[in-house]
Design a protein around this motif. Structure first.
Motif, PDB file in Angstrom:
ATOM      1  N   GLY A   1       0.979   4.778   5.253  1.00 32.42           N
ATOM      2  CA  GLY A   1       2.296   5.190   4.799  1.00 32.42           C
ATOM      3  C   GLY A   1       3.315   5.123   5.922  1.00 32.42           C
ATOM      4  N   GLY A   2       4.544   5.387   5.567  1.00 34.06           N
ATOM      5  CA  GLY A   2       5.618   5.394   6.556  1.00 34.06           C
ATOM      6  C   GLY A   2       6.422   4.113   6.530  1.00 34.06           C
ATOM      7  N   PRO A   3       7.604   4.154   7.107  1.00 33.24           N
ATOM      8  CA  PRO A   3       8.533   3.028   7.015  1.00 33.24           C
ATOM      9  C   PRO A   3       8.068   1.761   7.729  1.00 33.24           C
ATOM     10  N   PHE A   4       7.297   1.882   8.805  1.00 35.27           N
ATOM     11  CA  PHE A   4       6.865   0.698   9.534  1.00 35.27           C
ATOM     12  C   PHE A   4       5.996  -0.212   8.667  1.00 35.27           C
ATOM     13  N   TRP A   5       5.136   0.386   7.840  1.00 33.87           N
ATOM     14  CA  TRP A   5       4.180  -0.375   7.041  1.00 33.87           C
ATOM     15  C   TRP A   5       4.680  -0.700   5.639  1.00 33.87           C
ATOM     16  N   ALA A   6       5.834  -0.186   5.261  1.00 30.63           N
ATOM     17  CA  ALA A   6       6.309  -0.281   3.875  1.00 30.63           C
ATOM     18  C   ALA A   6       6.322  -1.701   3.313  1.00 30.63           C
ATOM     19  N   GLY A   7       6.750  -2.675   4.069  1.00 34.52           N
ATOM     20  CA  GLY A   7       6.840  -4.035   3.551  1.00 34.52           C
ATOM     21  C   GLY A   7       5.683  -4.923   3.939  1.00 34.52           C
ATOM     22  N   LYS A   8       4.654  -4.355   4.536  1.00 32.57           N
ATOM     23  CA  LYS A   8       3.518  -5.161   5.006  1.00 32.57           C
ATOM     24  C   LYS A   8       2.338  -5.038   4.039  1.00 32.57           C
ATOM     25  N   ASP A   9       1.629  -6.151   3.838  1.00 34.35           N
ATOM     26  CA  ASP A   9       0.482  -6.139   2.935  1.00 34.35           C
ATOM     27  C   ASP A   9      -0.727  -6.810   3.596  1.00 34.35           C
ATOM     28  N   GLU A  10      -0.736  -8.125   3.662  1.00 40.75           N
ATOM     29  CA  GLU A  10      -1.874  -8.808   4.273  1.00 40.75           C
ATOM     30  C   GLU A  10      -1.976  -8.431   5.743  1.00 40.75           C
ATOM     31  N   GLY A  11      -3.179  -8.056   6.158  1.00 41.98           N
ATOM     32  CA  GLY A  11      -3.405  -7.653   7.535  1.00 41.98           C
ATOM     33  C   GLY A  11      -2.899  -6.269   7.873  1.00 41.98           C
ATOM     34  N   ALA A  12      -2.580  -5.466   6.860  1.00 40.71           N
ATOM     35  CA  ALA A  12      -2.026  -4.128   7.101  1.00 40.71           C
ATOM     36  C   ALA A  12      -2.937  -3.008   6.607  1.00 40.71           C
ATOM     37  N   TRP A  13      -3.885  -3.296   5.747  1.00 41.91           N
ATOM     38  CA  TRP A  13      -4.751  -2.274   5.160  1.00 41.91           C
ATOM     39  C   TRP A  13      -5.828  -1.856   6.154  1.00 41.91           C
ATOM     40  N   SER A  14      -6.442  -0.710   5.888  1.00 40.28           N
ATOM     41  CA  SER A  14      -7.387  -0.127   6.829  1.00 40.28           C
ATOM     42  C   SER A  14      -8.497   0.601   6.073  1.00 40.28           C
ATOM     43  N   ILE A  15      -9.533   0.956   6.812  1.00 40.74           N
ATOM     44  CA  ILE A  15     -10.482   1.918   6.275  1.00 40.74           C
ATOM     45  C   ILE A  15      -9.871   3.295   6.543  1.00 40.74           C
ATOM     46  N   PRO A  16     -10.184   4.295   5.727  1.00 43.97           N
ATOM     47  CA  PRO A  16      -9.722   5.654   6.052  1.00 43.97           C
ATOM     48  C   PRO A  16     -10.379   6.096   7.363  1.00 43.97           C
ATOM     49  N   LYS A  17      -9.562   6.437   8.356  1.00 41.15           N
ATOM     50  CA  LYS A  17     -10.106   6.801   9.669  1.00 41.15           C
ATOM     51  C   LYS A  17      -9.100   7.637  10.437  1.00 41.15           C
ATOM     52  N   GLY A  18      -9.567   8.220  11.533  1.00 38.09           N
ATOM     53  CA  GLY A  18      -8.685   8.992  12.384  1.00 38.09           C
ATOM     54  C   GLY A  18      -9.273   9.180  13.757  1.00 38.09           C
TER      55      GLY A  18
END
Length: 152
Positions: free
Chosen positions: A25-42
């Motif tokens: 989430g957040g504005p930096f990732w808003a328009g990104k799709d391919e190469g932007a997803w992740s596994i849930p992690k921290g």
């Protein structure tokens, strides 16, 4: 060096392997799709149990409790240097029903205004080929290893 721990949930649908990924989430990732997803992690600190952190982060980012048998994957190093330890498990969920914790960010930058954003703004199931395209490049080895381990 920063370290993160996460979980890769997978399922078989019509005999096809699918992987559960989250979109930051957040504005930096808003328009990104391919190469932007992740596994849930921290991130975790020295002395913390990476597996427990992975389960906690999965809950915080999806609202789901991870249960079942967990398959340990090899630790990877992302291009930025962060090390990621992950486990895979079989599960299922409705991605539209996830709930994520939030974070505060000054937005727009240097505006003095702060806004709350979800840590994860959406989630989805992706067959393994599509997951390879969607996931952050640095996390691709996790998907590759999982596919090899479960012969898919």
């Amino acid at each position: 060096m920063k370290k993160s721990a996460g979980l890769v949930m997978y399922r078989f649908k019509d005999e096809q392997l699918e992987l559960f990924l989250v979109h930051p989430g957040g504005p930096f990732w808003a328009g990104k799709d391919e190469g932007a997803w992740s596994i849930p992690k921290g991130e975790y600190l020295p002395g913390e149990d990476p597996f427990e952190v992975a389960r906690r982060e999965f809950l915080e980012e999806t609202g789901l409790v991870a249960e079942g048998e967990f398959l340990e994957l090899s630790e990877i190093r992302q291009p930025g240097g962060k090390k990621v330890k992950a486990w895979a498990f079989a599960g299922d969920c409705d991605p539209s029903a996830i709930t994520s914790n939030t974070f505060s960010l000054e937005w727009p930058p240097r505006s003095g205004r702060f806004a709350e954003f979800p840590e994860v703004d959406r989630a989805g199931w992706f067959e393994s080929g599509a997951a390879r395209v969607k996931i952050l490049k640095g996390q691709l080895p996790l998907i590759e290893e999982l596919c090899l381990l479960i012969n898919s």
